[in-house]
Design an enzyme around this catalytic site. Structure first.
Site, PDB file in Angstrom:
ATOM      1  N   ALA A 146     -25.569   7.658  20.884  1.00 27.89           N
ATOM      2  CA  ALA A 146     -25.639   7.459  19.426  1.00 27.89           C
ATOM      3  C   ALA A 146     -24.233   7.418  18.845  1.00 27.89           C
ATOM      4  O   ALA A 146     -23.280   7.892  19.447  1.00 27.89           O
ATOM      5  CB  ALA A 146     -26.435   8.593  18.812  1.00 27.89           C
ATOM      6  N   ASP A 173     -10.178 -25.977  32.345  1.00 27.58           N
ATOM      7  CA  ASP A 173     -10.141 -25.599  30.933  1.00 27.58           C
ATOM      8  C   ASP A 173      -9.721 -26.810  30.130  1.00 27.58           C
ATOM      9  O   ASP A 173      -8.874 -27.590  30.569  1.00 27.58           O
ATOM     10  CB  ASP A 173      -9.140 -24.450  30.711  1.00 27.58           C
ATOM     11  CG  ASP A 173      -9.391 -23.739  29.391  1.00 27.58           C
ATOM     12  OD1 ASP A 173      -9.891 -22.608  29.429  1.00 27.58           O
ATOM     13  OD2 ASP A 173      -9.112 -24.331  28.326  1.00 27.58           O
ATOM     14  N   CYS A 208     -21.462 -10.225  21.780  1.00 27.92           N
ATOM     15  CA  CYS A 208     -22.748 -10.592  22.379  1.00 27.92           C
ATOM     16  C   CYS A 208     -23.961 -10.104  21.595  1.00 27.92           C
ATOM     17  O   CYS A 208     -24.767 -10.913  21.140  1.00 27.92           O
ATOM     18  CB  CYS A 208     -22.804 -10.074  23.807  1.00 27.92           C
ATOM     19  SG  CYS A 208     -21.420 -10.665  24.776  1.00 27.92           S
ATOM     20  N   ARG A 215     -20.660  -6.698  31.310  1.00 33.11           N
ATOM     21  CA  ARG A 215     -20.139  -6.109  30.068  1.00 33.11           C
ATOM     22  C   ARG A 215     -18.634  -6.257  30.029  1.00 33.11           C
ATOM     23  O   ARG A 215     -17.969  -6.073  31.057  1.00 33.11           O
ATOM     24  CB  ARG A 215     -20.466  -4.605  30.017  1.00 33.11           C
ATOM     25  CG  ARG A 215     -21.923  -4.273  29.918  1.00 33.11           C
ATOM     26  CD  ARG A 215     -22.173  -2.842  30.364  1.00 33.11           C
ATOM     27  NE  ARG A 215     -21.757  -2.654  31.757  1.00 33.11           N
ATOM     28  CZ  ARG A 215     -21.590  -1.480  32.354  1.00 33.11           C
ATOM     29  NH1 ARG A 215     -21.763  -0.373  31.687  1.00 33.11           N
ATOM     30  NH2 ARG A 215     -21.228  -1.408  33.625  1.00 33.11           N
ATOM     31  N   GLU A 216     -18.100  -6.561  28.868  1.00 29.13           N
ATOM     32  CA  GLU A 216     -16.645  -6.584  28.740  1.00 29.13           C
ATOM     33  C   GLU A 216     -16.131  -5.189  29.077  1.00 29.13           C
ATOM     34  O   GLU A 216     -16.777  -4.190  28.784  1.00 29.13           O
ATOM     35  CB  GLU A 216     -16.245  -6.932  27.306  1.00 29.13           C
ATOM     36  CG  GLU A 216     -16.445  -8.384  26.997  1.00 29.13           C
ATOM     37  CD  GLU A 216     -15.956  -8.755  25.594  1.00 29.13           C
ATOM     38  OE1 GLU A 216     -14.997  -8.148  25.107  1.00 29.13           O
ATOM     39  OE2 GLU A 216     -16.563  -9.657  25.021  1.00 29.13           O
ATOM     40  N   ASN A 253     -30.394  -8.553  26.065  1.00 31.18           N
ATOM     41  CA  ASN A 253     -29.438  -8.092  25.051  1.00 31.18           C
ATOM     42  C   ASN A 253     -30.148  -7.525  23.826  1.00 31.18           C
ATOM     43  O   ASN A 253     -29.725  -6.508  23.269  1.00 31.18           O
ATOM     44  CB  ASN A 253     -28.502  -9.243  24.644  1.00 31.18           C
ATOM     45  CG  ASN A 253     -27.292  -9.312  25.564  1.00 31.18           C
ATOM     46  OD1 ASN A 253     -27.157  -8.515  26.480  1.00 31.18           O
ATOM     47  ND2 ASN A 253     -26.408 -10.263  25.317  1.00 31.18           N
ATOM     48  N   GLU A 291     -25.503 -14.484  32.718  1.00 30.24           N
ATOM     49  CA  GLU A 291     -24.728 -13.348  33.249  1.00 30.24           C
ATOM     50  C   GLU A 291     -24.978 -12.112  32.395  1.00 30.24           C
ATOM     51  O   GLU A 291     -25.244 -12.222  31.210  1.00 30.24           O
ATOM     52  CB  GLU A 291     -23.255 -13.704  33.395  1.00 30.24           C
ATOM     53  CG  GLU A 291     -22.582 -14.298  32.176  1.00 30.24           C
ATOM     54  CD  GLU A 291     -21.996 -13.263  31.261  1.00 30.24           C
ATOM     55  OE1 GLU A 291     -22.091 -12.092  31.622  1.00 30.24           O
ATOM     56  OE2 GLU A 291     -21.510 -13.635  30.189  1.00 30.24           O
ATOM     57  N   PHE A 292     -24.881 -10.956  33.053  1.00 30.68           N
ATOM     58  CA  PHE A 292     -25.216  -9.705  32.380  1.00 30.68           C
ATOM     59  C   PHE A 292     -24.036  -8.747  32.395  1.00 30.68           C
ATOM     60  O   PHE A 292     -24.211  -7.540  32.349  1.00 30.68           O
ATOM     61  CB  PHE A 292     -26.439  -9.066  33.042  1.00 30.68           C
ATOM     62  CG  PHE A 292     -27.631  -9.987  33.077  1.00 30.68           C
ATOM     63  CD1 PHE A 292     -28.383 -10.208  31.930  1.00 30.68           C
ATOM     64  CD2 PHE A 292     -27.981 -10.666  34.240  1.00 30.68           C
ATOM     65  CE1 PHE A 292     -29.473 -11.074  31.941  1.00 30.68           C
ATOM     66  CE2 PHE A 292     -29.069 -11.536  34.265  1.00 30.68           C
ATOM     67  CZ  PHE A 292     -29.818 -11.741  33.109  1.00 30.68           C
ATOM     68  N   GLY A 331     -21.444  -3.498  18.446  1.00 38.00           N
ATOM     69  CA  GLY A 331     -20.692  -4.638  17.905  1.00 38.00           C
ATOM     70  C   GLY A 331     -20.392  -5.573  19.058  1.00 38.00           C
ATOM     71  O   GLY A 331     -21.135  -5.608  20.043  1.00 38.00           O
TER      72      GLY A 331
HETATM   73  C1  UGA Z   1     -23.395  -6.842  26.491  1.00 33.41           C
HETATM   74  C2  UGA Z   1     -24.430  -6.487  27.585  1.00 33.41           C
HETATM   75  O1  UGA Z   1     -24.385  -5.090  27.867  1.00 33.41           O
HETATM   76  C3  UGA Z   1     -24.154  -7.294  28.868  1.00 33.41           C
HETATM   77  O2  UGA Z   1     -25.184  -7.019  29.813  1.00 33.41           O
HETATM   78  C4  UGA Z   1     -24.146  -8.793  28.538  1.00 33.41           C
HETATM   79  O3  UGA Z   1     -23.825  -9.566  29.664  1.00 33.41           O
HETATM   80  C5  UGA Z   1     -23.089  -9.048  27.470  1.00 33.41           C
HETATM   81  O4  UGA Z   1     -23.393  -8.264  26.297  1.00 33.41           O
HETATM   82  C6  UGA Z   1     -23.108 -10.526  27.142  1.00 33.41           C
HETATM   83  O5  UGA Z   1     -24.115 -10.997  26.627  1.00 33.41           O
HETATM   84  O6  UGA Z   1     -22.155 -11.229  27.481  1.00 33.41           O
HETATM   85  P1  UGA Z   1     -20.874  -6.115  25.966  1.00 33.41           P
HETATM   86  O7  UGA Z   1     -21.156  -6.660  24.602  1.00 33.41           O
HETATM   87  O8  UGA Z   1     -19.653  -6.572  26.664  1.00 33.41           O
HETATM   88  O9  UGA Z   1     -22.118  -6.419  26.954  1.00 33.41           O
HETATM   89  O10 UGA Z   1     -20.750  -4.525  25.867  1.00 33.41           O
HETATM   90  P2  UGA Z   1     -21.798  -3.313  25.904  1.00 33.41           P
HETATM   91  O11 UGA Z   1     -21.294  -2.303  26.849  1.00 33.41           O
HETATM   92  O12 UGA Z   1     -23.183  -3.748  26.031  1.00 33.41           O
HETATM   93  O13 UGA Z   1     -21.612  -2.701  24.422  1.00 33.41           O
HETATM   94  C7  UGA Z   1     -22.032  -3.398  23.267  1.00 33.41           C
HETATM   95  C8  UGA Z   1     -21.905  -2.504  22.055  1.00 33.41           C
HETATM   96  O14 UGA Z   1     -22.872  -1.462  22.076  1.00 33.41           O
HETATM   97  C9  UGA Z   1     -20.561  -1.810  21.920  1.00 33.41           C
HETATM   98  O15 UGA Z   1     -20.134  -1.869  20.583  1.00 33.41           O
HETATM   99  C10 UGA Z   1     -20.835  -0.385  22.336  1.00 33.41           C
HETATM  100  O16 UGA Z   1     -19.971   0.532  21.739  1.00 33.41           O
HETATM  101  C11 UGA Z   1     -22.256  -0.207  21.842  1.00 33.41           C
HETATM  102  N1  UGA Z   1     -23.019   0.827  22.560  1.00 33.41           N
HETATM  103  C12 UGA Z   1     -23.281   0.694  23.883  1.00 33.41           C
HETATM  104  C13 UGA Z   1     -23.505   1.929  21.861  1.00 33.41           C
HETATM  105  O17 UGA Z   1     -23.287   2.061  20.633  1.00 33.41           O
HETATM  106  N2  UGA Z   1     -24.246   2.877  22.533  1.00 33.41           N
HETATM  107  C14 UGA Z   1     -24.521   2.754  23.855  1.00 33.41           C
HETATM  108  O18 UGA Z   1     -25.212   3.645  24.403  1.00 33.41           O
HETATM  109  C15 UGA Z   1     -24.024   1.647  24.550  1.00 33.41           C
END
Ligand code: UGA
Length: 466
Positions: free
Chosen positions: A285, A17, A293, A172-173, A241, A169-170, A290
């Site tokens: 829905a 880092d 990513c 999710r947080e 994404n 990478e894929f 947000g």
């Molecule tokens: C997202 C992708 O899902 C990952 O595959 C990717 O690696 C990551 O971005 C990245 O580019 O680093 P993340 O942003 O951590 O992951 O979280 P998500 O679970 O995808 O949720 C994103 C947003 O969508 C959240 O605000 C969540 O509340 C919203 N969401 C998710 C919905 O409103 N409805 C859904 O059905 C799913």
């Protein structure tokens, strides 16, 4: 996460880092953000002796000894939506300089052994970078080498001292550990056979699902290893994404229609999701997407398209549908409470999604801002991100409290902004008794059972629920 997971698979990993103090903190097992399971994995890695941390001075040694270096730095949204590559650029140049410095130290070995290395260093980009950036990374590594190399033959050897690959990478947080160990696929893009083979060997325990796990039954049998060219690998990341964001915006548009015709979007999503071509995930829905990513990656993809003067009407619609979701919360509150001036509104869930303390592009912040502009008194609660939110909120704006029931006291309405598990277990009767009468709940994630809420004497407004 990448470092901790790779050490868990049995590899020796050194994480660098640029901030020495942060490296020290990590080495002592303290993680500067909330991610379930990560702290434990890091301390296990450090304890096993396979995982270590160092400040920027550690890079030179790595450039000499490591087989693979992953670039895993942030690429925040820069000007006009495009990704800010300054951190990637800084790291790439440093890798170049470190490679050249090693050869200076061993002049007798260069250039025969490509800047002192037996085999080329494999530089893998894990950061999300605009399509075409791998060439840019190569160029910057060369620049770093050229800045440091003293002899002409070292410049020539530079081309053989490294190869680049893209390995998006894929994960999710909030479920990053699970997604790292049990991914839907691993994607590697490179023009170098050696790079692809090395990365395949590195990920073999995941591909074969042969690493030890406490999860039984194991959720995956084997993981597809997708190899492609550099540009396609970079595009896969953005397209994935953007597609997921579009899928959410799509179901949110259907939710609007469901509300008008009296249908239930949850049942509609279930019904369409059973079609294998559509799939059930990312069809919840509500307030919309947000985080760090989707917003930046969709914007970056649009920025790339603009460079080629290509219009992206579908992506524009995806973003605009999403922006309207936050305003719909306000409309739902206004419909029931009329003026929001001086009304106390509780926001439950401040992080952009559950199981993280990340507030980047969190819907809660936008909703708080819209409410404050209308004169409402906003009080927020989050099981993990409360402290961070308090330090981000300007004085006199949203009040952050550390108990959900405290947020509800005398509130005219409560909005579930993020569906943390604990909100599903709230004592609804207690909630009703604490709130201003008649209480109102806006369920931004359709997380609660409307009938149970109504039975407790609370008016209920969900999204697309008839
Ligand atoms: C997202 C992708 O899902 C990952 O595959 C990717 O690696 C990551 O971005 C990245 O580019 O680093 P993340 O942003 O951590 O992951 O979280 P998500 O679970 O995808 O949720 C994103 C947003 O969508 C959240 O605000 C969540 O509340 C919203 N969401 C998710 C919905 O409103 N409805 C859904 O059905 C799913």
């Amino acid at each position: 996460m990448t470092g901790a997971c790779l050490s868990h698979l049995g590899h020796r990993v050194r994480c660098i880092d640029k901030d020495k103090d942060r490296a020290k903190e990590l080495a002592s097992g303290r993680i500067p953000f909330y991610e379930p399971g990560l702290e434990n994995l890091v301390s296990r890695g450090v304890g096993s002796g396979r995982l270590s941390f160092a400040g920027p001075e550690g890079l030179r040694r790595l450039a000499q000894d490591a087989e693979v270096i992953f670039i895993a730095v942030g690429t925040p949204q820069g000007e006009e939506g495009s990704a800010d590559l300054s951190s990637v650029a800084a790291v790439a140049r440093s890798i170049g300089r470190a490679l050249a410095q090693n050869s200076v130290e061993h002049p007798e070995e260069a250039p025969r052994r490509a800047l002192g290395r037996e085999r080329p260093l494999i530089v893998v980009n894990k950061s999300t970078v605009p399509v075409g950036s791998a060439d840019y990374v190569s160029m910057l590594i060369r620049e770093g080498i050229d800045a440091e190399a003293s002899a002409e033959d070292e410049h020539e050897a530079a081309a053989e001292s490294f190869v680049v690959a893209s390995n998006p990478e894929f994960l999710r947080e909030g479920s990053a550990l699970y997604d790292s160990l049990f991914p839907d696929r691993i994607v590697v893009g490179s023009a170098s056979r050696e790079a692809i083979d090395t990365l395949r060997a590195l990920y073999e325990p995941i591909i074969e699902q042969s690493f030890s796990t406490e999860l039984d039954p194991r959720p995956k049998a084997a993981v597809p290893f997708v190899t492609t060219d550099l540009v396609s690998a970079e595009m896969i990341k953005y397209a994935a994404n953007a597609f997921l964001a579009t899928k959410i915006s799509f179901i949110n548009e259907i939710a609007n229609l469901c509300e008008l015709v009296g249908a239930n979007v949850g049942e509609v999503a279930y019904g369409i999701g059973l079609d294998g071509r559509i799939g059930p995930r990312f069809l919840s829905a509500g307030i919309g997407w947000g985080g760090s990513c989707f917003p930046k990656d969709v914007a970056a993809l649009q920025a790339v398209a603009r460079e080629y003067e290509l219009e992206t009407p579908l992506l524009e619609a995806t973003v605009s549908v999403n922006e309207r979701r936050r305003k719909q919360v306000i409309l739902k509150l206004q419909r029931e409470l009329h003026t929001l001036k001086d009304k106390r509104i509780a926001l439950l869930g401040l992080s952009f999604k559950p199981n993280t303390d990340d507030l980047r592009e969190a819907p809660s912040l936008k909703i708080a801002e819209l409410l404050e502009a209308l004169g409402a008194r906003v009080v927020g609660y989050d099981p993990v991100a409360a402290k961070k939110a308090a330090s981000k909120s300007p004085p006199g704006s949203m009040t952050v409290v550390y108990d959900p029931y405290e947020a509800l006291r005398e509130a005219h309405a409560v909005v579930i902004v993020t569906e943390w598990e604990e909100f599903r277990d709230l004592d609804l009767e207690r909630m009703a008794s604490l709130m201003h009468k008649p209480p109102l709940l806006v369920d931004g994630r359709n997380a609660l059972d409307p009938e149970e809420v109504r039975t407790a004497g609370i008016r209920y407004a969900g999204f697309g629920r008839g």
